[in-house]
Design a protein around this motif. Sequence first.
Motif, mmCIF file in Angstrom:
data_model
loop_
_atom_site.group_PDB
_atom_site.id
_atom_site.type_symbol
_atom_site.label_atom_id
_atom_site.label_comp_id
_atom_site.label_asym_id
_atom_site.label_seq_id
_atom_site.Cartn_x
_atom_site.Cartn_y
_atom_site.Cartn_z
ATOM 1 N N PHE A 171 0.798 -1.222 0.000
ATOM 2 C CA PHE A 171 0.000 0.000 0.000
ATOM 3 C C PHE A 171 0.834 1.278 0.000
ATOM 4 O O PHE A 171 0.295 2.375 -0.085
ATOM 5 C CB PHE A 171 -0.969 -0.016 1.189
ATOM 6 N N ARG A 172 2.131 1.125 0.038
ATOM 7 C CA ARG A 172 3.002 2.295 -0.036
ATOM 8 C C ARG A 172 3.160 2.749 -1.486
ATOM 9 O O ARG A 172 3.402 3.924 -1.754
ATOM 10 C CB ARG A 172 4.364 1.968 0.572
ATOM 11 N N PHE A 173 3.019 1.816 -2.427
ATOM 12 C CA PHE A 173 3.205 2.130 -3.847
ATOM 13 C C PHE A 173 1.863 2.083 -4.575
ATOM 14 O O PHE A 173 1.299 1.007 -4.776
ATOM 15 C CB PHE A 173 4.181 1.144 -4.480
ATOM 16 N N GLU A 174 1.386 3.248 -5.000
ATOM 17 C CA GLU A 174 0.092 3.329 -5.680
ATOM 18 C C GLU A 174 0.115 2.569 -7.014
ATOM 19 O O GLU A 174 -0.860 1.938 -7.400
ATOM 20 C CB GLU A 174 -0.276 4.793 -5.924
ATOM 21 N N TRP A 175 1.250 2.641 -7.729
ATOM 22 C CA TRP A 175 1.338 1.969 -9.031
ATOM 23 C C TRP A 175 1.199 0.462 -8.888
ATOM 24 O O TRP A 175 0.639 -0.213 -9.769
ATOM 25 C CB TRP A 175 2.673 2.310 -9.715
ATOM 26 N N GLY A 180 -9.605 6.049 -10.208
ATOM 27 C CA GLY A 180 -8.507 6.263 -9.274
ATOM 28 C C GLY A 180 -7.406 7.086 -9.856
ATOM 29 O O GLY A 180 -6.590 7.631 -9.140
ATOM 30 N N LYS A 186 -12.970 1.472 -10.820
ATOM 31 C CA LYS A 186 -12.092 1.928 -9.734
ATOM 32 C C LYS A 186 -10.737 2.347 -10.284
ATOM 33 O O LYS A 186 -10.154 3.346 -9.825
ATOM 34 C CB LYS A 186 -11.931 0.820 -8.698
ATOM 35 N N VAL A 187 -10.222 1.592 -11.259
ATOM 36 C CA VAL A 187 -8.919 1.929 -11.849
ATOM 37 C C VAL A 187 -9.000 3.239 -12.615
ATOM 38 O O VAL A 187 -8.147 4.122 -12.479
ATOM 39 C CB VAL A 187 -8.442 0.802 -12.800
ATOM 40 N N THR A 244 -0.544 -1.125 -6.513
ATOM 41 C CA THR A 244 -1.959 -1.381 -6.254
ATOM 42 C C THR A 244 -2.754 -1.329 -7.550
ATOM 43 O O THR A 244 -3.596 -2.193 -7.819
ATOM 44 C CB THR A 244 -2.528 -0.352 -5.258
ATOM 45 N N ASN A 245 -2.482 -0.315 -8.392
ATOM 46 C CA ASN A 245 -3.187 -0.185 -9.674
ATOM 47 C C ASN A 245 -2.874 -1.348 -10.602
ATOM 48 O O ASN A 245 -3.752 -1.829 -11.330
ATOM 49 C CB ASN A 245 -2.807 1.137 -10.356
ATOM 50 N N ILE A 274 -6.447 -7.349 -1.103
ATOM 51 C CA ILE A 274 -6.654 -6.182 -0.246
ATOM 52 C C ILE A 274 -7.311 -6.573 1.076
ATOM 53 O O ILE A 274 -6.974 -6.041 2.138
ATOM 54 C CB ILE A 274 -7.483 -5.116 -0.983
#
Length: 205
Positions: A65-69, A205, A201-202, A71-72, A127
């Motif tokens: 969860f530190r890296f948004e990319w 987001g 969501k993608v 998660t995407n 998640i």
Amino acid sequence: MEAFIHGAALALGLILPLGVQNVFIFNQGTTHERFLRTIPAILTAAICDTILILLAVTGVSIIVFRFEWLTNLIFIIGFFFLVYMGWSILKSDIEKGEKQNKHIYFTSKRQITFAASVSLLNPHAIIDIIGVIGPSSLSYNGYDLMVFTISCIGVSWIWFFGLATAGRLFGKVDSTGKLVKRFNQVSAFIIWGMAVYIGIKVIGG
């Protein structure tokens, strides 16, 4: 005892809602005439959940969860996989209808592939486990952490075996195969619905 109850309640709460994993395991139970033939799917799903839970309690949730990319990326891969899985279930059901005297089953290899995919490429599974169980485990350490972890894993294993058993009973009751066919069709559209939700969501987001 508190860690055990907390882990069991948390795992049960996460695994109970209708999701891709549950749909797939139940589907295998309804499809196969012998329960033993569903074992590859059950064991794969349970082992994958075990791995995710172990990664969660060892701190991987913080990295993910530190890296948004990252998660995407998980969501994008999950979107395409869910679209494919929905089509595979629907196609399998159509083939079964066209060959009424034959049984169209997922082979052991295909069960393992799909079960691993719905567990490891399903954004919601990742998640839920990493994002909920991971942070919750921070309340414990040492023996209590071990009990919490074992409790979460135990619920997962029991659930998947129970779900496949329920599917098997459902398949036995439905002697004509019509209910199973409808379930497969509904399953495919539920999976596609999840894919659409992830896609939105993608994009949003």
